[in-house]
Motif scaffolding. Structure first.
Motif, mmCIF file in Angstrom:
data_model
loop_
_atom_site.group_PDB
_atom_site.id
_atom_site.type_symbol
_atom_site.label_atom_id
_atom_site.label_comp_id
_atom_site.label_asym_id
_atom_site.label_seq_id
_atom_site.Cartn_x
_atom_site.Cartn_y
_atom_site.Cartn_z
ATOM 1 N N ARG A 1 1.735 -8.953 -10.539
ATOM 2 C CA ARG A 1 1.315 -7.687 -9.942
ATOM 3 C C ARG A 1 0.246 -7.907 -8.884
ATOM 4 N N ASP B 1 0.812 -1.220 0.000
ATOM 5 C CA ASP B 1 0.000 0.000 0.000
ATOM 6 C C ASP B 1 0.846 1.272 0.000
ATOM 7 N N GLU B 2 1.943 1.236 0.718
ATOM 8 C CA GLU B 2 2.662 2.474 1.034
ATOM 9 C C GLU B 2 3.931 2.691 0.228
ATOM 10 N N THR C 1 -0.757 -5.399 -6.935
ATOM 11 C CA THR C 1 -1.345 -4.096 -6.650
ATOM 12 C C THR C 1 -2.235 -3.635 -7.795
ATOM 13 N N GLU C 2 -3.092 -2.679 -7.467
ATOM 14 C CA GLU C 2 -3.900 -1.992 -8.467
ATOM 15 C C GLU C 2 -4.095 -0.565 -7.981
ATOM 16 N N GLY C 3 -3.715 0.388 -8.828
ATOM 17 C CA GLY C 3 -3.823 1.784 -8.421
ATOM 18 C C GLY C 3 -2.890 2.145 -7.288
ATOM 19 N N GLY C 4 -1.738 1.441 -7.204
ATOM 20 C CA GLY C 4 -0.752 1.771 -6.188
ATOM 21 C C GLY C 4 -1.018 1.189 -4.823
ATOM 22 N N ARG C 5 -2.006 0.305 -4.699
ATOM 23 C CA ARG C 5 -2.312 -0.347 -3.429
ATOM 24 C C ARG C 5 -2.533 -1.834 -3.654
ATOM 25 N N GLU D 1 5.767 2.179 -3.381
ATOM 26 C CA GLU D 1 5.638 1.820 -4.782
ATOM 27 C C GLU D 1 6.843 1.000 -5.213
#
Length: 385
Positions: free
Chosen positions: A226, A213-214, A228-232, A216
């Protein structure tokens, strides 16, 4: 010429992956109703979600840990964690068998990190005194190719700052894992419960989710890896949603294995069965003068992927190619008789034997296989005399 045994294992499957199916397994027993359906159909997603639910019930991670499917079996799950989480802190790796060495190469050559590698020769556990709680750590709990396992988790600090990524593919469902010391725990269907190949699972602690989440990723992450999605962290993955198209038949087979595991008594019984199988094999090793454990310290001997070395002078006197040829003669003799399949060591490990003793194997079959191992060795050794 050695006398050929008369009793064979009822289920002579001793491969370390894919491993033996559960006792009583039948392809005809798997549901077929969802085969051919779209992978995003609600009924299909519900079955994948059921697989995660059963996995949690049997494996018993903490409630605040989340589970997600990853393509590419355990390899894909480890790589997803490494690609998506490493880079913000210094990294250490334990390399004492083939896959630990692979993760070290990937960290250096592909992720372009500067990892500190704590290594050990085949058959030994690394000196973990240098493990730094401020650094991220990647290691296999059980070395499938070396027969060496972690003796405990004392080298992992409870108040660590770094993440611990643990490849537990031949330990999960066969050994009790210290969840409070592990942040990413990975495994595949085809190891401890004899599932079909191709799908891995990552068990993520709150600290691992927070990292996704925090922080990148410091590199582009391929879609197949991957998380993550949308940086989280992609929370949908914890509900049965898939990164790409998975086999519905494979998930039905996994659910079948988990339902069997629950039915026989859950994780405690799976560990007991594994330990009982190992005890049978260990008793044979102790009374045989031509074979020994590759793992030198009893505290680090795997109870699942039991790796053995041939210590008879007629074999130890051979060069590497000669020892490998000797093992393959034994393998051919055993498989021609239908007495034991796939008991040779991993292709990158020292030439020897590897016997899977996980919970889907029966102790009586391990016992029945040992006279055949003696026989095959005797026949092969007679050509070296």
């Amino acid at each position: 010429m050695p006398t050929k045994p008369t009793v064979k294992p009822k289920r002579p499957w001793f491969s370390s992956g894919p491993t033996a199916k559960r006792p009583g397994w039948s392809l005809a027993g798997l549901p077929e109703g969802l085969l051919g359906r779209g992978i995003r159909a609600p009924e299909v997603v519900a079955r994948f979600a059921r697989g995660l639910e059963l996995t949690r019930e049997v494996l018993r991670p903490p409630e605040d840990h989340v589970l997600a499917y990853v393509p590419g079996s355990d390899t894909g799950a480890v790589e997803a964690a490494m690609w998506g989480m490493l880079g913000s802190r210094p990294v250490q790796l334990l390399a004492f068998e083939n896959f630990g060495k692979t993760w070290a190469v990937d960290a250096k050559d592909h992720l372009k990190l500067e990892p500190e590698v704590l290594s050990a020769p085949w058959g030994r556990w690394p000196d973990t005194g240098a493990v730094d709680p401020k650094k991220d750590l990647v290691f296999p709990w059980n070395g499938t190719t070396s027969g060496v396992k972690a003796p405990n988790a004392d080298f992992i600090a409870e108040d660590r700052e770094g993440l611990v990524i643990c490849d537990a593919t031949s330990a999960a469902f066969a050994m009790h894992l210290p969840w409070d010391r592990l942040d990413v725990t990975t495994f595949s269907f085809q190891k401890a419960l004899g599932g079909e190949a191709g799908i891995g699972v990552a068990v993520l602690s709150p600290r691992a989710v927070a990292r996704l989440d925090e922080v990148e990723a410091s590199r582009p992450v391929p879609k197949l890896l991957r998380l993550t999605e949308g940086g989280r962290f992609n929370r949908a993955l914890a509900t049965g949603t898939m990164i790409n198209t998975f086999s519905v038949l494979t998930i039905e087979d996994w659910i079948d294995a988990l339902e069997w595991a629950k039915g026989v008594g859950g994780l405690d019984e799976l560990v007991r069965r594994t330990d009982a199988n190992f005890a049978v094999l260990a008793e044979w090793v102790e009374r045989s003068d031509w074979i020994d454990f590759l793992a030198e310290d009893p505290a680090t001997r795997s109870t699942t992927s039991v790796c053995l070395k041939i210590v008879d002078p007629r074999v130890t006197a051979l060069d590497d190619a000669g020892r490998q040829a000797f093992v393959w003669r034994m393998k051919g003799l055993l498989e021609e008789e239908g007495a034991a399949f796939d008991v040779e060591s991993h292709r990158n490990a020292p030439a020897g034997l590897r016997i899977w003793c996980g919970c889907t194997v029966e102790a009586e079959d391990v016992a029945a296989a040992t006279p055949w191992l003696d026989w095959a060795f005797g026949v092969a050794a007679s050509t070296e005399s």
